[in-house]
Design a protein around this motif. Structure first.
Motif, PDB file in Angstrom:
ATOM      1  N   GLU A  94      10.827   1.042  -6.507  1.00  0.00           N
ATOM      2  CA  GLU A  94      12.025   1.204  -5.670  1.00  0.00           C
ATOM      3  C   GLU A  94      13.283   1.236  -6.536  1.00  0.00           C
ATOM      4  OE1 GLU A  94       9.621  -1.041  -5.151  1.00  0.00           O
ATOM      5  OE2 GLU A  94       8.673  -0.106  -3.402  1.00  0.00           O
ATOM      6  N   ALA A  95      13.376   0.305  -7.493  1.00  0.00           N
ATOM      7  CA  ALA A  95      14.536   0.281  -8.386  1.00  0.00           C
ATOM      8  C   ALA A  95      14.571   1.524  -9.266  1.00  0.00           C
ATOM      9  CB  ALA A  95      14.508  -0.975  -9.252  1.00  0.00           C
ATOM     10  N   ALA A  97      13.401   4.512  -8.541  1.00  0.00           N
ATOM     11  CA  ALA A  97      13.788   5.665  -7.727  1.00  0.00           C
ATOM     12  C   ALA A  97      15.279   5.650  -7.401  1.00  0.00           C
ATOM     13  CB  ALA A  97      12.977   5.689  -6.436  1.00  0.00           C
ATOM     14  N   ALA A  98      15.838   4.456  -7.306  1.00  0.00           N
ATOM     15  CA  ALA A  98      17.238   4.325  -6.892  1.00  0.00           C
ATOM     16  C   ALA A  98      18.221   4.490  -8.036  1.00  0.00           C
ATOM     17  CB  ALA A  98      17.450   2.958  -6.238  1.00  0.00           C
ATOM     18  N   THR A  99      17.723   4.451  -9.275  1.00  0.00           N
ATOM     19  CA  THR A  99      18.633   4.475 -10.420  1.00  0.00           C
ATOM     20  C   THR A  99      18.208   5.528 -11.427  1.00  0.00           C
ATOM     21  OG1 THR A  99      18.842   2.074 -10.151  1.00  0.00           O
ATOM     22  CG2 THR A  99      19.759   3.021 -12.161  1.00  0.00           C
ATOM     23  N   ASN A 100      19.146   6.396 -11.784  1.00  0.00           N
ATOM     24  CA  ASN A 100      18.904   7.443 -12.767  1.00  0.00           C
ATOM     25  C   ASN A 100      18.284   6.869 -14.043  1.00  0.00           C
ATOM     26  OD1 ASN A 100      19.753   9.169 -15.105  1.00  0.00           O
ATOM     27  ND2 ASN A 100      20.630  10.418 -13.476  1.00  0.00           N
ATOM     28  N   ARG A 104      19.099   3.594 -16.574  1.00  0.00           N
ATOM     29  CA  ARG A 104      18.135   2.519 -16.872  1.00  0.00           C
ATOM     30  C   ARG A 104      17.752   2.484 -18.344  1.00  0.00           C
ATOM     31  NH1 ARG A 104      13.226   3.957 -14.492  1.00  0.00           N
ATOM     32  NH2 ARG A 104      13.921   5.896 -13.493  1.00  0.00           N
ATOM     33  N   ASN A 280      10.494  13.912  -9.055  1.00  0.00           N
ATOM     34  CA  ASN A 280      11.144  12.605  -9.154  1.00  0.00           C
ATOM     35  C   ASN A 280      12.632  12.787  -9.474  1.00  0.00           C
ATOM     36  OD1 ASN A 280      12.076  10.051  -9.956  1.00  0.00           O
ATOM     37  ND2 ASN A 280      10.121   9.475 -10.852  1.00  0.00           N
ATOM     38  N   LYS A 281      13.474  12.536  -8.491  1.00  0.00           N
ATOM     39  CA  LYS A 281      14.913  12.797  -8.637  1.00  0.00           C
ATOM     40  C   LYS A 281      15.584  11.902  -9.676  1.00  0.00           C
ATOM     41  CE  LYS A 281      15.548  14.572  -3.949  1.00  0.00           C
ATOM     42  NZ  LYS A 281      16.234  14.377  -2.648  1.00  0.00           N
ATOM     43  N   SER A 282      14.984  10.760  -9.977  1.00  0.00           N
ATOM     44  CA  SER A 282      15.631   9.862 -10.945  1.00  0.00           C
ATOM     45  C   SER A 282      15.384  10.282 -12.387  1.00  0.00           C
ATOM     46  CB  SER A 282      15.168   8.415 -10.734  1.00  0.00           C
ATOM     47  OG  SER A 282      13.863   8.226 -11.207  1.00  0.00           O
TER      48      SER A 282
END
Length: 338
Positions: A94-95, A97-100, A104, A280-282
Motif C-alpha cells: 500500500e505504501a 503504491a502510494a509513493t513514487n 522512496r 505500476n504507476k509508482s
C-alpha cells in the motif's frame, strides 16, 4: 578546481573534440544535458558540471542503516529497487503504491541530467514543476531523509564514498552489455535525448567507444566484481533475476537479514512480473510522459527480456561484440549468464 580536488580526487578532462562531434551529431540536448567530460583515471563520462555534485556524493555522510542499489544504467535497476524496498519495508504494498519510487528510493545524481538552460521553461508550469520535484533528487533532500534510507546510483563504486561498503549494504546488478545497449538506446529515445532518426547501430558504436553516459561499461562492472565477496556487497546478474526471481529474492532477504515466507516471495514475484510492473504507476514514470518530458510512445518499463539484443545485431555487430567482450574480460573470471 584545486579546492575541489582536496576532497574529490578525480580530475576532469574534456572529451576529445572529434569524439565530442560524434556525440553532438547523435544527441539532442534540448532538455537533458550532454555527457561530455571524463572523470578520474578510468575516464567515466559525465556532464561537465558533475564535479561539484560528484564531490558532494563522494563526501556524503553515510549511515549503517543505508541500503544502496548501484548499477550501470539499464541493468534492472528499477526492478531491484522495488524488490529491495518492499522486502526491507515488510512488504508494505500500500505504501509502495502510494509513493513514487523516486521518492522512496532517490536517484542521488539525477540532478545532473537536466540541461540548466531548460530549467526556467520547465518550472514556469506548476504541474511540470511538481512532477519534476518528485523524480529529480537534490542531494540536500537525501541528507535530510529519515533512516533507513534507500539510495540508487549509477556512479561507479570508486566514485562513491570510500567507506561505502564498510558502512552500509550495496546491491549491485550486472547485465549482458548487448542487452544493456539495446535497452539504453530505447530509454534514450524515450527521454528525447536522441536526434530524430538516430539508429541503434550508431548508438552501439558510441557505446563500445565509451561515448555514452556513465561509460566505460566494463570498468564500472569490473570494479563491482572485484568487491563481490565483501560481506556488505551482494552482486547479482540481471539474467539470474530473470531466470529465477524467487531464488534471487531469497538471497536478497538473507543479505538484508529479513525473514520471509514462501507466500511473501510468491506475492512479491507476482508483483514484479513484467506485465504487472509496466502497469505500476509508482514505478513506470507515466507522469513524465504526461507532462511531455518523455516521449509519448514507448514506456519506461519495456520488455525486460534476456537475449533481446539478437533482434538488433547484424553479423558484423555480433563479431564486434564478441571481440569487445573477450578483450575486456581477458584478465578476469567474470562471465555473463545466458
Amino acid at each position: 578546481m584545486a579546492e575541489l580536488n582536496k576532497t574529490y580526487p578525480f580530475e576532469a578532462v574534456d572529451v576529445d573534440p572529434d569524439q565530442l562531434e560524434q556525440i553532438k551529431n547523435f544527441y539532442d540536448d534540448t532538455f537533458l544535458t550532454f555527457f561530455t567530460t571524463r572523470y578520474g583515471p578510468k575516464g567515466y563520462l559525465f556532464p561537465h558540471n558533475f564535479g561539484g555534485l560528484g564531490a558532494e556524493i563522494y563526501n556524503m555522510e553515510l549511515r549503517p542503516s543505508d541500503t544502496f542499489v548501484v548499477t550501470f544504467p539499464k541493468c534492472g535497476t528499477t526492478w531491484t529497487q522495488e524488490l529491495v524496498w518492499l522486502m526491507a519495508n515488510d512488504f508494505n504494498y500500500e505504501a509502495a503504491a502510494a509513493t513514487n519510487l523516486n521518492t522512496r528510493f532517490p536517484f542521488i545524481e539525477s540532478s545532473i541530467l537536466i540541461n540548466s538552460n531548460a530549467m526556467p521553461t520547465i518550472f514556469m508550469d506548476e504541474t511540470i514543476k511538481e512532477t519534476m520535484q518528485k523524480n529529480i533528487c537534490l542531494l540536500e533532500k537525501v541528507h535530510n531523509l529519515p533512516s533507513p534510507r534507500f539510495l540508487k546510483s549509477h556512479v561507479p563504486l570508486s566514485m562513491l564514498p570510500a567507506n561505502l561498503l564498510d558502512t552500509c549494504k550495496v546491491v549491485y546488478v550486472a547485465r549482458d552489455p548487448r542487452d544493456v545497449a539495446v535497452s539504453f538506446y530505447h530509454h534514450s529515445d524515450l527521454m528525447k535525448t536522441l536526434k530524430e532518426g538516430s539508429d541503434f547501430k550508431t548508438y552501439w558504436n558510441l557505446f563500445i567507444k565509451d561515448l555514452i553516459s556513465w561509460t566505460p561499461f566494463f570498468e564500472h562492472l569490473k570494479e563491482a566484481w572485484e568487491l563481490r565477496n565483501h560481506p556488505n556487497m551482494l552482486f547479482i546478474f540481471y539474467e539470474e533475476l530473470s531466470r529465477d526471481l524467487a531464488a534471487c529474492a531469497r538471497r536478497i532477504a538473507k543479505f538484508l537479514n529479513k525473514e520471509v515466507t514462501e507466500e511473501q516471495i510468491e506475492k512479491l514475484c507476482d508483483h514484479l512480473k513484467i506485465d504487472n510492473f509496466k502497469k505500476n504507476k509508482s514505478v513506470n514514470l507515466k507522469e513524465m510522459q504526461q507532462i511531455g518530458v518523455f516521449n509519448s510512445k514507448g514506456s519506461f518499463i519495456r520488455e525486460g527480456k534476456v537475449g533481446g539484443w539478437k533482434k538488433y545485431f547484424d553479423e558484423e555487430m555480433i563479431q564486434q561484440a564478441d571481440q569487445w567482450i573477450e578483450e575486456n574480460l581477458r584478465d578476469t573470471d567474470l562471465r555473463f549468464h545466458q
